[in-house]
Design an enzyme around this catalytic site. Structure first.
Site, PDB file in Angstrom:
ATOM      1  N   MET A  31      31.316  36.333  33.832  1.00  0.00           N
ATOM      2  CA  MET A  31      32.592  35.911  34.719  1.00  0.00           C
ATOM      3  C   MET A  31      31.817  35.269  35.886  1.00  0.00           C
ATOM      4  O   MET A  31      30.773  35.541  36.481  1.00  0.00           O
ATOM      5  CB  MET A  31      32.945  37.362  35.110  1.00  0.00           C
ATOM      6  CG  MET A  31      33.966  37.185  36.250  1.00  0.00           C
ATOM      7  SD  MET A  31      34.839  38.717  36.795  1.00  0.00           S
ATOM      8  CE  MET A  31      35.655  38.190  38.244  1.00  0.00           C
ATOM      9  N   ASN A  32      32.558  34.210  36.339  1.00  0.00           N
ATOM     10  CA  ASN A  32      32.293  33.684  37.558  1.00  0.00           C
ATOM     11  C   ASN A  32      33.487  33.705  38.365  1.00  0.00           C
ATOM     12  O   ASN A  32      34.207  34.543  38.226  1.00  0.00           O
ATOM     13  CB  ASN A  32      31.897  32.130  37.107  1.00  0.00           C
ATOM     14  CG  ASN A  32      30.808  31.726  38.282  1.00  0.00           C
ATOM     15  OD1 ASN A  32      29.930  32.273  38.622  1.00  0.00           O
ATOM     16  ND2 ASN A  32      30.804  30.296  38.506  1.00  0.00           N
ATOM     17  N   GLU A  33      33.745  32.578  39.339  1.00  0.00           N
ATOM     18  CA  GLU A  33      34.807  32.920  40.335  1.00  0.00           C
ATOM     19  C   GLU A  33      36.261  33.188  39.770  1.00  0.00           C
ATOM     20  O   GLU A  33      36.478  32.558  38.557  1.00  0.00           O
ATOM     21  CB  GLU A  33      34.785  31.805  41.280  1.00  0.00           C
ATOM     22  CG  GLU A  33      35.130  30.353  40.832  1.00  0.00           C
ATOM     23  CD  GLU A  33      33.876  29.610  40.320  1.00  0.00           C
ATOM     24  OE1 GLU A  33      34.315  28.132  40.268  1.00  0.00           O
ATOM     25  OE2 GLU A  33      32.698  30.076  40.316  1.00  0.00           O
ATOM     26  N   ASN A  51      32.939  33.111  30.129  1.00  0.00           N
ATOM     27  CA  ASN A  51      32.227  32.668  28.911  1.00  0.00           C
ATOM     28  C   ASN A  51      32.434  34.029  28.024  1.00  0.00           C
ATOM     29  O   ASN A  51      31.838  34.889  27.939  1.00  0.00           O
ATOM     30  CB  ASN A  51      30.722  32.439  28.811  1.00  0.00           C
ATOM     31  CG  ASN A  51      30.052  32.116  27.593  1.00  0.00           C
ATOM     32  OD1 ASN A  51      30.770  31.999  26.572  1.00  0.00           O
ATOM     33  ND2 ASN A  51      28.906  31.423  27.686  1.00  0.00           N
ATOM     34  N   ASP A 166      37.541  21.867  40.918  1.00  0.00           N
ATOM     35  CA  ASP A 166      38.105  22.812  41.704  1.00  0.00           C
ATOM     36  C   ASP A 166      39.484  22.799  42.256  1.00  0.00           C
ATOM     37  O   ASP A 166      39.624  22.779  43.609  1.00  0.00           O
ATOM     38  CB  ASP A 166      37.259  23.532  42.557  1.00  0.00           C
ATOM     39  CG  ASP A 166      35.866  23.730  42.062  1.00  0.00           C
ATOM     40  OD1 ASP A 166      35.900  24.164  40.723  1.00  0.00           O
ATOM     41  OD2 ASP A 166      34.922  24.078  42.863  1.00  0.00           O
ATOM     42  N   ASN A 310      28.398  37.888  42.736  1.00  0.00           N
ATOM     43  CA  ASN A 310      27.133  37.665  42.051  1.00  0.00           C
ATOM     44  C   ASN A 310      26.564  36.296  42.472  1.00  0.00           C
ATOM     45  O   ASN A 310      27.433  35.145  42.199  1.00  0.00           O
ATOM     46  CB  ASN A 310      27.204  37.669  40.427  1.00  0.00           C
ATOM     47  CG  ASN A 310      25.901  37.328  39.626  1.00  0.00           C
ATOM     48  OD1 ASN A 310      24.864  37.557  40.301  1.00  0.00           O
ATOM     49  ND2 ASN A 310      26.271  36.674  38.400  1.00  0.00           N
TER      50      ASN A 310
END
Length: 506
Positions: A31-33, A51, A166, A310
């Site tokens: 997991m990202n933003e 992902n 973004d 993270n």
């Protein structure tokens, strides 16, 4: 005996895997933003960079989760998928009540989601659109994608469309147009675009570091813009707020999130002069890529932010997941003399959860004494209100074990709040995983200091004062390190109140 003990510890680590309790984390993998945060009816929608096939960055889709309280989350199917050689990077969602896009009907207007399409084959980034006509349950990609092509980006991007991403999009009522803000990665630049229908876009203006009076140098790699209006508490005025995630230059080193106030006329943002002491929304290492929920009813009135916790890539010592959502926090704006201060607090939905473990009121704590040592827990909400003698330092240790502890301190001599991770557990996974992060925090008008600490398995988020300073950090202690202690050095502290609550959700 040595091998079985190692196997036992490894099995326990894999079984528990530092999974938080009251913070969102994916069922598995990367997991990202956060992306596309939006409230639809009574449901809070969280989308996020995900992902689904591996525990590393790559193959990025929009993961999806829903909640009625921003604490308990339900995992949903992928919302916007990576397919046909195009991944789905970060973006935002918005309601189209007038069906300006023509992608719904007047009786059933659509929700729109703009995102960056990323081509791993050549690094190209363009801007794309998806829409939902079933209240955010499923999303269909617009057949006319991209809505802004790499060729259209090229005159405004020195890399020719390799660093344009973004999209933050909102509808600007005074001009009657959609506005899109794009970041340009290593160029430290944002561009502003407008559209009548959300599909055909025109470039309007640039915003660069040179346009922002007083912005400290070294804040580079701008990404993930967000923009909205906030009331200025205690006045009848509002201000436009622009928040940005840079890759370098934050107080804790590396990435962070800064906030600007200013004016916006529908095409151009003019930033107020920057006060470096009020620039940053977080002074810790793990508040990255913050976005806010849209479509929150006026009757609620809150602007609520969340980020990913993270900043170490695939390095943290978790095996089944990487990346967690910061606990959602409100963002408010207050005028104090000539400066405007951002104030942040955990959303109030947390206040009714859990059970009280300890309450101390109107008690003096002297050097050599220790409080809270009988309390144990790894999912805690701790509130302190105290006045402290000159030259004294109050220290709250959480996740305390035989050789591990994370220490939250307030030092009266220099009016600083800090989080010390030098003995917080496993800090070997990254050179930036340990150390001390600090921020200036003055006592209030009655000489009281207020600190609130959220502890959840592998994280601490510390809110100082009314929330004018926040420090958010990941920690990875042993499972058995679950103790607390409260001590003072140098002189006495008068504890007006200390409350410890357990936030386990079982």
């Amino acid at each position: 005996m040595f091998l079985p003990v190692v196997l036992l510890l490894a099995t326990r680590a894999v079984a528990d895997d530092f999974r938080p309790v009251f913070h969102f984390v994916p069922e598995q993998n990367w997991m990202n933003e956060p992306n596309g945060l939006i409230k639809i009816e009574s449901t809070w929608h969280l989308f996020y960079q995900h992902n689904p096939t591996a525990n590393v960055w790559g193959n990025l889709n929009w993961g999806h989760a829903t909640s009625n309280d921003m604490v308990h989350w339900t995992h949903e199917p992928l919302a916007i998928t990576s397919e046909d050689g195009v991944e789905a990077f970060t973006g935002t969602s918005y309601y189209d009540p007038e069906n300006t896009s023509g992608l719904g009907t007047s009786a059933n207007p659509p929700y729109l989601a703009w995102y960056t399409g990323y081509f791993p084959s050549n690094g190209t980034q363009d801007q794309r659109l998806a829409y939902s006509v079933d209240d955010g349950a499923t999303w269909e990609k617009f057949q006319g994608n991209p809505v802004i092509s790499a060729a259209q980006e090229t005159p405004h991007d020195s890399t020719g469309g390799l660093e344009t991403r973004d999209p933050k999009v909102f509808f600007h009522e005074p001009s009657g147009k959609w506005v899109m803000i794009l970041s340009h990665g290593g160029q430290d630049k944002l561009t502003f675009w407008t559209s009548m229908d959300g599909k055909s876009w025109t470039w309007e203006s640039d915003l660069t570091a040179g346009d922002i009076n007083g912005l400290p140098s070294g804040i580079t790699g701008w990404e993930v813009p967000d923009m909205f209006q906030l009331p200025i508490q205690g006045t009848d005025d509002t201000s436009w707020v622009l928040i940005v995630t840079p890759a370098q230059g934050s107080p804790a080193g590396g990435n962070g999130v800064f906030g600007l106030t200013g004016t916006f006329d529908g095409t151009t943002f003019a930033a107020d002069p920057v006060d470096p002491s009020t620039l940053w929304l977080d002074y810790g290492r793990d508040f990255d890529g913050a976005l806010s929920w849209e479509n929150v009813p006026a009757s609620d009135g809150r602007r609520i932010l969340a980020s990913v916790m993270n900043s170490y890539g695939a390095s943290p010592p978790t095996n089944t997941w990487k990346g967690m959502l910061s606990f959602p926090r409100t963002l408010a704006l207050e005028q104090r003399g000539s400066s405007r201060h951002f104030l942040q607090q955990p959303v109030s939905e947390l206040n009714t959860l859990g059970s009280q473990l300890a309450m101390i009121q109107n008690q003096t704590l002297a050097p050599g004494q220790t409080l809270l040592s009988s309390i144990h827990g790894n999912t805690l909400d701790i509130r302190l209100a105290f006045s402290i003698a000159e030259g004294s330092t109050l220290s709250l240790a959480v996740r305390k074990g035989e050789s591990e502890q994370t220490i939250i301190q307030y030092d009266r001599s220099n009016a600083k709040m800090s989080v010390d991770r030098t003995a917080s557990g496993d800090i070997s996974y990254d050179l930036a995983a340990g150390g001390v992060h600090s921020a200036s925090l003055e006592a209030d008008g009655s000489d009281m200091v207020h600190i609130r600490v959220l502890v959840d398995i592998c994280s601490v988020e510390v809110f100082g004062g009314q929330g004018e300073v926040v420090i958010s950090d990941l920690i990875f202690p042993s499972e058995t390190s679950d103790g607390l202690s409260l001590q003072v050095s140098g002189g006495n502290v008068m504890l007006q109140s200390v409350e410890v609550r357990d936030i386990s959700l079982e």
